[in-house]
Design a protein around this motif. Structure first.
Motif, PDB file in Angstrom:
ATOM      1  N   ARG A  31       0.833  -1.204   0.000  1.00 14.77           N
ATOM      2  CA  ARG A  31       0.000   0.000   0.000  1.00 14.77           C
ATOM      3  C   ARG A  31       0.871   1.260   0.000  1.00 14.77           C
ATOM      4  N   LYS A  32       1.868   1.309   0.866  1.00 13.63           N
ATOM      5  CA  LYS A  32       2.741   2.484   0.946  1.00 13.63           C
ATOM      6  C   LYS A  32       3.494   2.711  -0.365  1.00 13.63           C
ATOM      7  N   ALA A  70      -0.545  -7.590  -8.735  1.00 10.62           N
ATOM      8  CA  ALA A  70      -0.928  -6.186  -8.596  1.00 10.62           C
ATOM      9  C   ALA A  70      -2.415  -6.009  -8.871  1.00 10.62           C
ATOM     10  N   LYS A  71      -2.930  -6.687  -9.869  1.00 11.45           N
ATOM     11  CA  LYS A  71      -4.361  -6.579 -10.208  1.00 11.45           C
ATOM     12  C   LYS A  71      -5.221  -7.021  -9.024  1.00 11.45           C
ATOM     13  N   ILE A  72      -4.859  -8.129  -8.406  1.00 10.51           N
ATOM     14  CA  ILE A  72      -5.630  -8.668  -7.279  1.00 10.51           C
ATOM     15  C   ILE A  72      -5.531  -7.744  -6.076  1.00 10.51           C
ATOM     16  N   ARG A  73      -4.309  -7.340  -5.731  1.00 10.16           N
ATOM     17  CA  ARG A  73      -4.120  -6.503  -4.532  1.00 10.16           C
ATOM     18  C   ARG A  73      -4.705  -5.102  -4.712  1.00 10.16           C
ATOM     19  N   LEU A  74      -4.554  -4.525  -5.898  1.00  8.24           N
ATOM     20  CA  LEU A  74      -5.120  -3.193  -6.136  1.00  8.24           C
ATOM     21  C   LEU A  74      -6.641  -3.227  -6.097  1.00  8.24           C
ATOM     22  N   SER A  75      -7.224  -4.273  -6.638  1.00  2.00           N
ATOM     23  CA  SER A  75      -8.673  -4.416  -6.606  1.00  2.00           C
ATOM     24  C   SER A  75      -9.181  -4.471  -5.165  1.00  2.00           C
ATOM     25  N   ALA A  76      -8.497  -5.236  -4.340  1.00  2.00           N
ATOM     26  CA  ALA A  76      -8.885  -5.338  -2.929  1.00  2.00           C
ATOM     27  C   ALA A  76      -8.678  -4.009  -2.210  1.00  2.00           C
ATOM     28  N   LEU A  77      -7.572  -3.335  -2.483  1.00  2.00           N
ATOM     29  CA  LEU A  77      -7.273  -2.061  -1.846  1.00  2.00           C
ATOM     30  C   LEU A  77      -8.308  -1.006  -2.218  1.00  2.00           C
ATOM     31  N   ALA A  78      -8.697  -0.953  -3.476  1.00  2.00           N
ATOM     32  CA  ALA A  78      -9.657   0.053  -3.938  1.00  2.00           C
ATOM     33  C   ALA A  78     -11.069  -0.194  -3.406  1.00  2.00           C
ATOM     34  N   ARG A  79     -11.395  -1.429  -3.044  1.00  2.00           N
ATOM     35  CA  ARG A  79     -12.735  -1.734  -2.503  1.00  2.00           C
ATOM     36  C   ARG A  79     -12.879  -1.310  -1.053  1.00  2.00           C
ATOM     37  N   TRP A  80     -11.779  -1.100  -0.362  1.00  2.00           N
ATOM     38  CA  TRP A  80     -11.809  -0.686   1.037  1.00  2.00           C
ATOM     39  C   TRP A  80     -12.370   0.728   1.101  1.00  2.00           C
ATOM     40  N   SER A  83      -9.929   3.621   1.606  1.00  2.00           N
ATOM     41  CA  SER A  83      -8.710   3.523   0.802  1.00  2.00           C
ATOM     42  C   SER A  83      -8.345   4.849   0.151  1.00  2.00           C
ATOM     43  N   PRO A  84      -7.054   5.170   0.152  1.00  2.05           N
ATOM     44  CA  PRO A  84      -6.594   6.358  -0.568  1.00  2.05           C
ATOM     45  C   PRO A  84      -6.475   6.117  -2.074  1.00  2.05           C
ATOM     46  N   VAL A  85      -6.726   4.874  -2.493  1.00  5.32           N
ATOM     47  CA  VAL A  85      -6.627   4.488  -3.905  1.00  5.32           C
ATOM     48  C   VAL A  85      -8.028   4.145  -4.423  1.00  5.32           C
ATOM     49  N   VAL A  86      -8.351   4.640  -5.616  1.00  8.55           N
ATOM     50  CA  VAL A  86      -9.647   4.337  -6.224  1.00  8.55           C
ATOM     51  C   VAL A  86      -9.437   3.702  -7.594  1.00  8.55           C
ATOM     52  N   ALA A  87     -10.369   2.832  -7.964  1.00 10.48           N
ATOM     53  CA  ALA A  87     -10.361   2.216  -9.289  1.00 10.48           C
ATOM     54  C   ALA A  87     -11.124   3.135 -10.236  1.00 10.48           C
TER      55      ALA A  87
END
Length: 102
Positions: A31-32, A70-80, A83-87
């Protein structure tokens, strides 16, 4: 196999039976690093580019398929929800502040 200093038994759900498997970096490091990459780029990045950059930077030096992970982890991160990251769609991810700009 050993992960994070813990030896997994064959009964453990994370046990794969493969000794050649490289341990994945912890999710907080992922994430960082993703936040730093997106801030540095100043634009949305595709998950394939993020995976490639993570491998080039050494965080995922032993990962065989960085784009897939990356696809799997970013998808999970963006669903939180915090999250500071959006899809953005079509595999692109951005920082929440950038996505909220007009």
């Amino acid at each position: 196999p050993q992960r994070s200093g813990v030896v997994l038994s064959p009964a453990h759900p994370l046990y794969s039976g493969r000794l050649d498997e490289a341990p994945m970096p912890r999710p907080d490091r992922f994430r960082k690093k993703v936040l730093a990459l997106l801030k540095e780029a100043g634009r949305p990045l595709h998950y394939t580019e993020i995976g490639r950059l993570l491998k080039e930077d050494g965080l995922w030096k032993d990962v065989k398929e960085p784009e897939k992970i990356a696809k799997i982890r970013l998808s999970a991160l963006a669903r939180w929800h915090r999250s500071p990251v959006v899809a953005l769609g079509k595999g692109f991810y951005a920082l929440r502040e950038e996505a909220d700009l007009p």
